[in-house]
Design an enzyme around this catalytic site. Structure first.
Site, mmCIF file in Angstrom:
data_model
loop_
_atom_site.group_PDB
_atom_site.id
_atom_site.type_symbol
_atom_site.label_atom_id
_atom_site.label_comp_id
_atom_site.label_asym_id
_atom_site.label_seq_id
_atom_site.Cartn_x
_atom_site.Cartn_y
_atom_site.Cartn_z
ATOM 1 C CG ASP A 1 -8.717 -2.261 -21.665
ATOM 2 O OD1 ASP A 1 -8.059 -3.078 -20.971
ATOM 3 O OD2 ASP A 1 -8.352 -1.902 -22.799
ATOM 4 C CB THR B 224 -0.101 2.108 -10.842
ATOM 5 O OG1 THR B 224 -0.099 1.151 -9.785
ATOM 6 C CG2 THR B 224 -0.749 3.374 -10.375
ATOM 7 C CG HIS B 225 1.895 -2.632 -15.509
ATOM 8 N ND1 HIS B 225 1.868 -3.812 -14.809
ATOM 9 C CD2 HIS B 225 2.727 -2.834 -16.560
ATOM 10 C CE1 HIS B 225 2.647 -4.692 -15.410
ATOM 11 N NE2 HIS B 225 3.182 -4.123 -16.468
ATOM 12 N N GLY C 295 0.782 -1.233 0.000
ATOM 13 C CA GLY C 295 0.000 0.000 0.000
ATOM 14 C C GLY C 295 0.814 1.284 0.000
ATOM 15 C CB THR C 296 4.271 2.269 -0.943
ATOM 16 O OG1 THR C 296 4.362 1.659 -2.226
ATOM 17 C CG2 THR C 296 4.948 1.397 0.100
ATOM 18 C CG ASN C 297 1.506 3.004 -5.790
ATOM 19 O OD1 ASN C 297 1.998 3.955 -6.372
ATOM 20 N ND2 ASN C 297 1.932 1.762 -5.968
HETATM 21 C C1 GRF Z 1 3.196 -1.414 -7.575
HETATM 22 O O1 GRF Z 1 4.448 -1.381 -8.221
HETATM 23 C C2 GRF Z 1 2.093 -1.714 -8.557
HETATM 24 O O2 GRF Z 1 2.254 -1.142 -9.803
HETATM 25 C C3 GRF Z 1 2.225 -3.218 -8.647
HETATM 26 O O3 GRF Z 1 2.450 -3.624 -7.331
HETATM 27 C C4 GRF Z 1 3.065 -2.578 -6.615
HETATM 28 C C5 GRF Z 1 2.186 -2.256 -5.431
HETATM 29 O O4 GRF Z 1 2.885 -1.572 -4.459
HETATM 30 N N1 GRF Z 1 1.090 -3.810 -9.276
HETATM 31 P P1 GRF Z 1 2.155 -0.962 -3.160
HETATM 32 O O5 GRF Z 1 1.221 -2.037 -2.597
HETATM 33 O O6 GRF Z 1 1.408 0.269 -3.573
HETATM 34 O O7 GRF Z 1 3.273 -0.652 -2.231
#
Ligand code: GRF
Length: 210
Positions: A147, A114-115, A20-22
């Site tokens: 999508d 996000t990828h 969950g860092t994002n």
């Molecule tokens: C991110 O790099 C995302 O793109 C990928 O997994 C990671 C998730 O990181 N699918 P976090 O859980 O947000 O730290």
């Protein structure tokens, strides 16, 4: 074009499966009222993950829908949609959420993901590993409108990240994630404040979308 529901600040539901860092980057950004968005709920497909703990520490409602708790994948997806709907999101952000969502879900909610690679290169679960194995010198992260495919949707934002000669998968992914978080926060804020326009594969956000 404003977000479909158009509320201010924009209401975000964030879906997570891991650290969950994002999510944390979005929570930190949302602490500033000028950012224009707030996280109204955090959902996960599993219990006991740091992503959920981060939400709980921030006092944000959480929900878990594990695929294994449902007889069918359709049942899981419908239940996820029902709980997401309750929070009336303007935008769903899949931030490290490791499950594919159905077309029904995507028709109901504008969903971004996000990828950790530069789409259309290296889709799927192992973007950093596949980039490293391929020997590319530059990879990065992509924010896209989800999508029906795997990491195939219209691209909202991208950020490049250099591959270093001594990188292993972990070091490369960590560097991608730092760039990914900044890209996510920037793009979601611009969408929250200025809207998003998706025309086929072309996406405009912020002032350009109006
Ligand atoms: C991110 O790099 C995302 O793109 C990928 O997994 C990671 C998730 O990181 N699918 P976090 O859980 O947000 O730290």
């Amino acid at each position: 074009m404003p977000l479909p529901a158009g509320s201010q600040p924009a209401r975000l539901v964030v879906l997570v499966s891991g650290s969950g860092t994002n999510l944390q980057a979005l929570l930190d950004a949302c602490a500033d009222p000028a950012y224009g968005a707030r996280v109204v709920a955090v959902g996960a497909d599993r219990e006991d993950i740091e992503g959920l703990a981060r939400a709980e520490r921030a006092g944000i409602p959480t929900f878990v829908r594990a695929v294994s708790a449902f007889e069918t994948r359709e049942g899981w997806d419908a239940s996820l949609a029902t709980v997401v709907e309750r929070f009336e999101p303007d935008l769903v952000v899949s931030a490290g959420f490791m499950k594919l969502l159905s077309q029904e879900f995507l028709d109901r909610f504008l969903t971004l993901n996000t990828h950790p690679a530069l789409c259309p290169a290296f889709p799927g679960m192992h973007g950093p590993r596949d980039a490293l194995e391929h020997g590319v010198k530059v990879t990065g992260a992509t924010l896209f409108v989800v999508d029906a495919g795997v990491d195939t949707g219209p691209i909202v934002a991208q950020v490049p990240v250099e591959v270093h000669e001594d990188d292993d998968v972990e070091a490369l992914h960590e560097r991608i994630k730092a760039a990914e978080r900044a890209m996510l926060v920037d793009a979601v804020g611009r969408i929250a404040r200025g809207g998003i326009e998706v025309e086929g594969r072309r996406v405009r956000i912020g002032a350009a979308a109006r």
